[in-house]
Design a protein around this motif. Structure first.
Motif, short mmCIF file in Angstrom:
data_model
loop_
_atom_site.label_atom_id
_atom_site.label_comp_id
_atom_site.label_asym_id
_atom_site.label_seq_id
_atom_site.Cartn_x
_atom_site.Cartn_y
_atom_site.Cartn_z
N CYS A 102 15.22 2.37 53.28
CA CYS A 102 16.32 2.66 52.21
C CYS A 102 17.55 3.64 52.85
O CYS A 102 18.51 3.37 53.05
N VAL A 103 16.90 4.70 53.43
CA VAL A 103 17.73 5.70 53.99
C VAL A 103 18.34 5.22 55.21
O VAL A 103 19.80 5.21 55.17
N SER A 104 17.80 4.36 55.92
CA SER A 104 18.35 3.72 57.23
C SER A 104 19.74 3.11 56.89
O SER A 104 20.61 3.16 57.23
N LYS A 105 19.05 2.24 55.87
CA LYS A 105 20.33 1.18 55.34
C LYS A 105 21.41 2.01 54.56
O LYS A 105 22.49 1.51 54.76
N ALA A 106 21.02 2.90 53.92
CA ALA A 106 22.22 3.73 53.14
C ALA A 106 23.16 4.47 54.12
O ALA A 106 24.31 4.51 53.92
N MET A 107 22.61 5.18 55.08
CA MET A 107 23.46 5.71 56.04
C MET A 107 24.38 4.59 56.62
O MET A 107 25.41 4.79 57.18
N ALA A 108 23.63 3.60 57.28
CA ALA A 108 24.31 2.68 57.98
C ALA A 108 25.27 1.86 57.09
O ALA A 108 26.38 1.55 57.63
N MET A 133 27.63 -4.50 48.91
CA MET A 133 26.78 -4.29 50.18
C MET A 133 25.56 -3.30 49.83
O MET A 133 24.37 -3.54 50.35
N LYS A 134 25.68 -2.41 48.81
CA LYS A 134 24.68 -1.73 48.42
C LYS A 134 23.55 -2.50 47.83
O LYS A 134 22.18 -2.47 47.98
N LEU A 135 23.73 -3.40 46.93
CA LEU A 135 22.73 -4.41 46.36
C LEU A 135 22.20 -5.15 47.50
O LEU A 135 21.01 -5.32 47.42
N SER A 143 26.88 2.48 54.37
CA SER A 143 27.82 3.08 53.35
C SER A 143 28.36 4.50 54.12
O SER A 143 28.90 5.15 53.38
N GLY A 144 27.70 4.87 55.00
CA GLY A 144 28.02 6.21 55.68
C GLY A 144 27.50 7.22 55.07
O GLY A 144 28.18 8.59 55.45
N MET A 145 26.47 7.12 54.16
CA MET A 145 25.86 8.28 53.35
C MET A 145 25.16 9.19 54.32
O MET A 145 24.30 8.85 55.15
N PRO A 146 25.55 10.65 54.15
CA PRO A 146 24.70 11.65 54.98
C PRO A 146 23.36 11.49 54.65
O PRO A 146 23.11 11.14 53.57
N GLU A 147 22.40 12.06 55.48
CA GLU A 147 21.01 11.52 55.59
C GLU A 147 20.31 12.26 54.30
O GLU A 147 19.72 11.86 53.49
N VAL A 148 20.81 13.54 53.91
CA VAL A 148 20.28 14.26 52.78
C VAL A 148 20.49 13.72 51.67
O VAL A 148 19.60 13.68 50.54
N LYS A 149 21.55 13.23 51.43
CA LYS A 149 22.23 12.36 50.22
C LYS A 149 21.37 11.15 50.18
O LYS A 149 21.15 10.75 48.98
N ALA A 150 21.36 10.46 51.31
CA ALA A 150 20.43 9.39 51.41
C ALA A 150 18.92 9.47 51.04
O ALA A 150 18.44 8.41 50.03
N LYS A 151 18.60 10.55 51.43
CA LYS A 151 16.97 10.76 50.88
C LYS A 151 17.08 10.80 49.28
O LYS A 151 15.95 10.41 48.80
N SER A 152 17.75 11.65 48.83
CA SER A 152 17.81 11.94 47.65
C SER A 152 17.74 10.52 46.64
O SER A 152 17.33 10.34 45.97
N TYR A 153 18.78 9.85 47.11
CA TYR A 153 19.24 8.51 46.67
C TYR A 153 18.02 7.67 46.51
O TYR A 153 17.67 7.23 45.56
N CYS A 154 17.64 7.52 47.72
CA CYS A 154 16.39 6.58 48.12
C CYS A 154 15.04 7.15 47.19
O CYS A 154 14.15 6.36 46.67
N ASP A 155 14.79 8.48 47.15
CA ASP A 155 13.70 9.02 46.35
C ASP A 155 13.90 8.60 44.93
O ASP A 155 12.92 8.07 44.19
#
Length: 91
Positions: A35-41, A1-3, A43-55
């Motif tokens: 990326c943040v929108s898709k990560a949150m939707a 899914m992440k891919l 995998s349910g990743m919290p926004e702050v974590k999604a932003k760090s991942y996407c950066d």
């Protein structure tokens, strides 16, 4: 899914880019926001974590592909490896 969502982001950024070399700030913002929108939707990743991942992901991809037009050349195994590196960083 992440891919899937990472590939979708790469396609979106490539399609929206102008033909200049480098990643303009507007493209970086599009990439990270998508990326943040898709990560949150996805995998349910919290926004702050999604932003760090996407950066992290954007920085690694931009380093490997400084010409945004080259994003079309990114292979699935490279997407997975880069995603895994950034997810590991978040632990």
């Amino acid at each position: 899914m992440k891919l899937f969502f990472v590939i979708a982001i790469l396609i979106t950024v490539t399609a929206c880019s102008d033909k200049k070399k480098g990643w303009p700030e507007s493209e970086k913002k599009i990439f990270v926001n998508s990326c943040v929108s898709k990560a949150m939707a996805g995998s349910g990743m919290p926004e702050v974590k999604a932003k760090s991942y996407c950066d992290c992901y954007r920085q690694k991809i931009e380093t490997k592909y400084p010409d945004i037009k080259e994003l079309e050349k990114v292979k699935a195994d490279e997407v997975s490896a880069t995603a895994a590196e950034c997810l590991e960083m978040l632990k």
